[in-house]
Write an enzyme that holds these catalytic residues in place. Structure first.
Site, PDB file in Angstrom:
ATOM      1  N   HIS A 124       0.429  -1.261  -0.350  1.00  0.00           N
ATOM      2  CA  HIS A 124       0.078   0.001  -0.235  1.00  0.00           C
ATOM      3  C   HIS A 124       0.679   1.114  -0.095  1.00  0.00           C
ATOM      4  O   HIS A 124       1.787   1.238   0.002  1.00  0.00           O
ATOM      5  CB  HIS A 124      -0.869   0.174   1.320  1.00  0.00           C
ATOM      6  CG  HIS A 124      -1.729  -1.049   0.796  1.00  0.00           C
ATOM      7  ND1 HIS A 124      -2.990  -0.293   0.262  1.00  0.00           N
ATOM      8  CD2 HIS A 124      -2.539  -2.108   1.831  1.00  0.00           C
ATOM      9  CE1 HIS A 124      -3.703  -1.715   0.440  1.00  0.00           C
ATOM     10  NE2 HIS A 124      -3.688  -2.470   1.260  1.00  0.00           N
ATOM     11  N   ASP A 154       0.045   7.155  -2.982  1.00  0.00           N
ATOM     12  CA  ASP A 154      -1.213   6.442  -3.809  1.00  0.00           C
ATOM     13  C   ASP A 154      -1.881   8.005  -5.405  1.00  0.00           C
ATOM     14  O   ASP A 154      -1.080   7.307  -6.357  1.00  0.00           O
ATOM     15  CB  ASP A 154      -2.441   6.662  -3.140  1.00  0.00           C
ATOM     16  CG  ASP A 154      -2.512   5.227  -2.719  1.00  0.00           C
ATOM     17  OD1 ASP A 154      -2.011   4.321  -3.223  1.00  0.00           O
ATOM     18  OD2 ASP A 154      -3.165   4.911  -2.162  1.00  0.00           O
TER      19      ASP A 154
END
Length: 367
Positions: A124, A154
């Site tokens: 992540h 992200d």
């Protein structure tokens, strides 16, 4: 009816994932591209899926795969975020789909990329920015690294570079007539974001000891401080004229000016600034600094930010019926809201609901 906007007519098929893929496709949709988002049956919509048609599809059904190939034959771009090899096993890899569309740009958006020892492992945002050194930059002396939510990996290192690469490939295709496969990785984009720090380090002006540099809270005039009653202010008085104004706002002596660039003097300077800021509240300091070049700003939460006069003046947040806000795409010039007007029927590809395709449209308005 087709979408209107700068990228009107650009057709994108998105295999729905999390984080950078939806963010990048949201940005492309906000620019006017026609995006069809494919997701697993019954899967909830994550954040950032707006301004595009959605279809629930069973990727293990051969007839659904055949329909997707027909859809892709009319598309310009495919965006997918599965681990390496998944799309190939489904018969939807780049070699499979480019047999029906040689102009196709096939964008693969993953954390680690398609190659390397970690390519097939999970991760992540926090993992990707940790491995690039970017998370280390967010460390105070004696403290632990603090991830800035998932903004850096992200969206900064992933979604924004996804869009950059896609638009570059679209331009290239206009010259060559053929598409290409794009291997976009959050870890790559985040590394690129650290370009300045690598350059400074090569010059010998950046230390690997976190929290000791001018821009990583090492300098006392570039940091966040607590105020009375629990609020915080951010200081960014890097240049001497701004630092002089900061001293004036804080009521501190100009005797602190000489030697402010010398790290040996930073502890004394930090103590003086810290003590001064504890005298008043965050909002009192913000009021005192207003109209100055002291580079002192209040640290606001999301709701407070929406009400700030500068944010309001830029018209960057669009009011929603539920008293929340949706950030508007900042194009650098004023545009009317584009509106959601693209439907899957505009692709002239029938949606075969009888074998697992359910078509809908996201309800959020275009910012």
């Amino acid at each position: 009816m087709m979408s209107s906007g700068l990228l009107a007519g650009l057709r994108i098929v998105e295999f729905l994932g999390l984080g950078p893929g939806p963010f990048g496709c949201m940005l492309l949709a906000d620019l006017g591209a026609d995006v069809v988002t494919l997701r697993r049956p019954g899967a909830p919509l994550p954040a950032l899926v707006r301004n595009r048609a959605t279809a629930e599809v069973n990727l293990k059904d051969p007839r659904t795969v055949s329909w997707i190939r027909e859809l892709v034959s009319e598309a310009d771009i495919v965006v997918e975020g599965f681990r390496p090899g998944v799309m190939e096993r489904l018969g939807l890899g780049p070699d499979d789909l480019r047999t029906v569309n040689s102009r196709l740009i096939y964008a693969r958006m993953t954390g680690w990329g398609q190659t390397g020892p970690l390519a097939h492992t999970a991760g992540h945002d926090i993992n990707y920015i940790a491995l690039t050194g970017a998370l280390h930059l967010a460390t105070r002396v004696g403290g632990v690294p603090v991830p800035p939510s998932n903004l850096l990996g992200d969206f900064g290192g992933g979604g924004m570079y996804l869009v950059t690469a896609i638009l570059a490939a679209v331009y290239e295709r206009g010259v060559t007539g053929t598409g290409r496969v794009l291997d976009i990785a959050i870890v790559d984009g985040t590394n690129y974001l650290t370009s300045m720090h690598h350059e400074y380090r090569a010059r010998g002006t950046w230390s690997d000891t976190a929290g000791t540099n001018r821009l990583d809270t090492g300098a006392p005039y570039y940091d966040v401080y607590p105020c009375a009653e629990g609020g915080f202010v951010a200081l960014g008085a890097l240049e001497e004229p701004f630092f002089v104004e900061l001293l004036g706002v804080l009521g501190l002596s100009r005797d602190l000016l000489p030697g402010r660039e010398d790290p040996a003097n930073w502890p004394t300077l930090r103590a003086a600034i810290s003590a001064a800021l504890l005298i008043r509240t965050r909002d009192e300091w913000a009021a005192l600094a207003q109209g100055t070049n002291a580079c002192l700003t209040p640290v606001l939460d999301l709701a407070e930010a929406a009400a700030h006069p500068q944010i309001s003046a830029r018209e960057v947040l669009v009011d929603q019926p539920d008293a929340t806000w949706t950030p508007r795409l900042p194009l650098g010039f004023r545009t009317e809201a584009l509106g959601v007007d693209m439907v899957l029927d505009s692709w002239k590809v029938a949606a075969p609901t009888e074998f697992g395709v359910e078509v809908g449209e996201s309800s959020a308005s275009r910012g």
